[in-house]
Design a protein around this motif. Structure first.
Motif, short mmCIF file in Angstrom:
data_model
loop_
_atom_site.label_atom_id
_atom_site.label_comp_id
_atom_site.label_asym_id
_atom_site.label_seq_id
_atom_site.Cartn_x
_atom_site.Cartn_y
_atom_site.Cartn_z
N MET A 159 0.80 -1.22 0.00
CA MET A 159 0.00 0.00 0.00
C MET A 159 0.84 1.28 0.00
SD MET A 159 -2.76 -1.38 2.82
CE MET A 159 -3.67 0.16 2.93
N ARG A 160 2.15 1.11 0.03
CA ARG A 160 3.07 2.26 -0.01
C ARG A 160 2.79 3.22 1.15
NH1 ARG A 160 7.49 1.29 -2.23
NH2 ARG A 160 7.85 3.55 -2.13
N GLN A 161 2.88 2.70 2.37
CA GLN A 161 2.68 3.50 3.58
C GLN A 161 3.91 3.41 4.47
OE1 GLN A 161 -0.98 2.25 5.49
NE2 GLN A 161 -2.27 3.02 3.84
N PRO A 162 4.95 4.17 4.16
CA PRO A 162 6.20 4.06 4.92
C PRO A 162 6.05 4.44 6.39
CG PRO A 162 6.25 5.93 3.41
CD PRO A 162 5.06 5.12 3.05
N ASP A 163 5.24 5.44 6.70
CA ASP A 163 5.07 5.84 8.10
C ASP A 163 4.45 4.72 8.92
OD1 ASP A 163 6.14 8.30 7.52
OD2 ASP A 163 4.20 9.30 7.30
N ARG A 164 3.45 4.08 8.36
CA ARG A 164 2.82 2.98 9.07
C ARG A 164 3.76 1.78 9.15
NH1 ARG A 164 -3.49 1.10 8.25
NH2 ARG A 164 -3.64 -0.11 10.18
N PHE A 165 4.55 1.58 8.12
CA PHE A 165 5.55 0.52 8.14
C PHE A 165 6.50 0.71 9.31
CE2 PHE A 165 9.80 -0.99 7.07
CZ PHE A 165 9.56 -2.31 6.72
N LEU A 166 6.95 1.94 9.53
CA LEU A 166 7.86 2.22 10.64
C LEU A 166 7.18 1.98 11.98
CD1 LEU A 166 9.71 5.44 9.43
CD2 LEU A 166 10.70 3.16 9.76
N ARG A 167 5.91 2.41 12.12
CA ARG A 167 5.21 2.22 13.39
C ARG A 167 5.04 0.73 13.71
NH1 ARG A 167 1.71 6.17 11.40
NH2 ARG A 167 0.03 4.63 11.12
N LEU A 168 4.62 -0.05 12.72
CA LEU A 168 4.44 -1.47 12.95
C LEU A 168 5.76 -2.16 13.26
CD1 LEU A 168 1.90 -2.25 10.06
CD2 LEU A 168 1.41 -2.28 12.52
N SER A 169 6.81 -1.75 12.58
CA SER A 169 8.13 -2.35 12.81
C SER A 169 8.61 -2.06 14.23
CB SER A 169 9.14 -1.81 11.80
OG SER A 169 8.79 -2.19 10.48
N GLU A 170 8.39 -0.84 14.68
CA GLU A 170 8.81 -0.50 16.05
C GLU A 170 7.98 -1.26 17.08
OE1 GLU A 170 9.49 3.36 18.97
OE2 GLU A 170 9.14 3.65 16.83
N GLN A 171 6.69 -1.39 16.82
CA GLN A 171 5.84 -2.15 17.75
C GLN A 171 6.30 -3.60 17.85
OE1 GLN A 171 1.97 -1.43 16.03
NE2 GLN A 171 1.52 0.24 17.42
N TYR A 172 6.59 -4.19 16.71
CA TYR A 172 7.04 -5.59 16.73
C TYR A 172 8.38 -5.71 17.46
CZ TYR A 172 7.82 -10.41 15.37
OH TYR A 172 8.02 -11.77 15.43
N THR A 173 9.29 -4.80 17.14
CA THR A 173 10.62 -4.86 17.75
C THR A 173 10.54 -4.72 19.27
OG1 THR A 173 11.60 -3.90 15.76
CG2 THR A 173 12.91 -3.79 17.76
N ARG A 174 9.70 -3.83 19.75
CA ARG A 174 9.57 -3.62 21.20
C ARG A 174 8.90 -4.80 21.90
NH1 ARG A 174 10.68 1.36 23.14
NH2 ARG A 174 10.89 3.08 21.65
N ARG A 175 8.00 -5.51 21.22
CA ARG A 175 7.17 -6.48 21.91
C ARG A 175 7.49 -7.94 21.60
NH1 ARG A 175 1.00 -4.81 21.79
NH2 ARG A 175 1.07 -6.34 23.48
#
Length: 437
Positions: free
Chosen positions: A192-208
């Motif tokens: 879907m070409r959503q880089p901002d959301r990609f970063l948010r999801l990546s950070e959530q996964y990395t933290r949890r």
């Protein structure tokens, strides 16, 4: 979360003697609940629970095989059967259990959809489950249905699939369902070409969930997204997320990013990732990684420093590289030698350029590389492969896998040579025509 692990252990200890005596006194929903507790512990990094998970899967399978129609009058047992089916349960057992029941209404729809899904009939499963609203379910099946539906339609309908993944996360926070939904959301936002959301999801996964046994799949999607969003995600944003990882994981991510960026011709990003990997190695007092040396050398190639780069490439020991990286090294040496060759001369192939590399040489593992593949029966929810066809002889399967690997290696080598040639051509045009302001 220790109380959950203790509860699972207590339930398992209760199940074992009953299994030995062939008794059926434990309700199926209690066994599935125990299995879910163990799987959630695994998602949060308790890899020691993997043997317990396997044993619980075996016990639960036996329990559902012996369950009679009367037991499913308790709606908790029916919900448990559906949850177990969508968690990687035995398709044959699920089919036998459902055949004994006379389901009505939405339960009948969900039962048919789950069976189609387990049989690998994905379009049929999607059509059957289309009208089922996961948020309206009053039991544990809602989160699993959302995950299954989202996984099925993700390839063709990423936006609705992403909404379903969000629902799965909302309905089952802190569980293996949320872990799988977060991880499977990354390819969707990439499409879907959503880089901002990609970063948010990546950070959530990395933290949890970075300690999940399936985190290596996240690492693949994360690196692929960083390459795809090359123009949208800057180095500071990458560093913010990667800094949340352990040093070995950081090194693995940066090395993988350097490799993929090199292949894609993203020279600045490759140089950044190679330097970060080298810096981490120095901080942890490791020796220089030949992969970092290789990627950094390729990233720095210009027509002005080609001799220096060729010398650096010759210092890279191919014996310390994986077969795939060894091919990249040979390709880089070949292109450098070609640039330096006198006009009209034919350069022989670099030494070691044949196809006899030691196949036992493997690259350093990604984060959590020791984790089991998620396509096994004990895998994360809804991560089932389609039912297998006729068995393929082991030798033929290995040959096919090797041939596929060779083709991928050659494609990457060709891509590397093309990107390096393109870069050198651009530099030469600038030098001959004068630099543009």
């Amino acid at each position: 979360m220790n109380w959950r692990a203790n509860a699972a252990a207590a339930l398992l200890s209760a199940c074992l003697p009953l299994a030995a005596q062939a008794e059926d006194d434990i309700a199926p929903y209690k066994m599935v609940r125990s299995l879910q507790i163990v799987q959630d512990q695994i998602a949060n990094g308790d890899h020691a629970s993997l043997p317990m998970q396997q044993k619980l899967l075996e016990l639960t399978d036996a329990r559902f095989r012996s369950a009679g129609k009367k037991e499913f009058e308790d709606p908790r047992n029916l919900s448990a059967l559906l949850v177990w089916a969508m968690s990687g349960g035995n398709p044959t057992t699920v089919e036998v259990a459902l055949s004994r029941l006379e389901l009505e209404g939405e339960d009948a729809v969900v039962g048919r959809g789950v069976l189609a899904y387990m049989r690998g009939q994905l379009p049929r499963a999607a059509a059957i489950l289309d009208a089922v609203d996961p948020m309206a379910r009053r039991d544990d099946t809602g989160a699993f249905i959302a995950l299954v539906k989202g996984s099925i339609i993700g390839g063709k309908s990423p936006a609705p699939a992403l909404k379903l993944m969000d629902q799965a996360r909302l309905l089952a926070p802190g569980t293996l369902v949320e872990e799988a939904a977060l991880r499977r959301s990354l390819p969707l936002v990439l499409t879907m070409r959503q880089p901002d959301r990609f970063l948010r999801l990546s950070e959530q996964y990395t933290r949890r969930f970075l300690r999940s046994p399936y985190a290596s799949e996240f690492a693949d999607a994360f690196v692929e997204g960083l390459v795809a969003f090359h123009d949208d995600i800057d180095e500071a944003e990458i560093d913010t997320i990667v800094s949340l990882m352990s040093p070995p994981q950081q090194e693995a991510i940066y090395l993988r990013l350097a490799r993929r960026s090199t292949i894609k011709g993203q020279i600045a990003r490759s140089a950044f990732a190679s330097e970060k990997a080298r810096s981490i190695m120095q901080d942890t007092e490791q020796g220089a990684d030949p992969r970092a040396m290789l990627y950094e050398a390729i990233a720095s190639i210009t027509s002005e420093n080609i001799e220096e780069v060729l010398a650096r490439l010759k210092d890279v020991d191919p014996g310390q590289l994986s077969p795939r990286d060894r091919r990249l090294l040979l390709a880089a040496r070949a292109i450098a030698a070609e640039v330096l060759a006198p006009p009209g001369s034919d350069q022989p192939p670099p030494e070691g350029g044949d196809e006899t590399e030691d196949a036992a040489t493997v690259a350093a593992p990604p984060p959590n590389a020791s984790a089991p593949a998620e396509t096994s029966a004990a895998a994360a929810p809804a991560e089932r492969a389609a039912p297998a066809g006729p068995a393929v002889p082991a030798g033929l399967a290995e040959m096919a896998a090797e041939a596929a690997g060779e083709a991928a290696d050659q494609a990457e080598s060709n891509a590397l040579m093309t990107s390096v040639r393109t870069k050198l051509d651009e530099v030469d045009r600038l030098l001959s025509g004068g630099k543009q302001p």
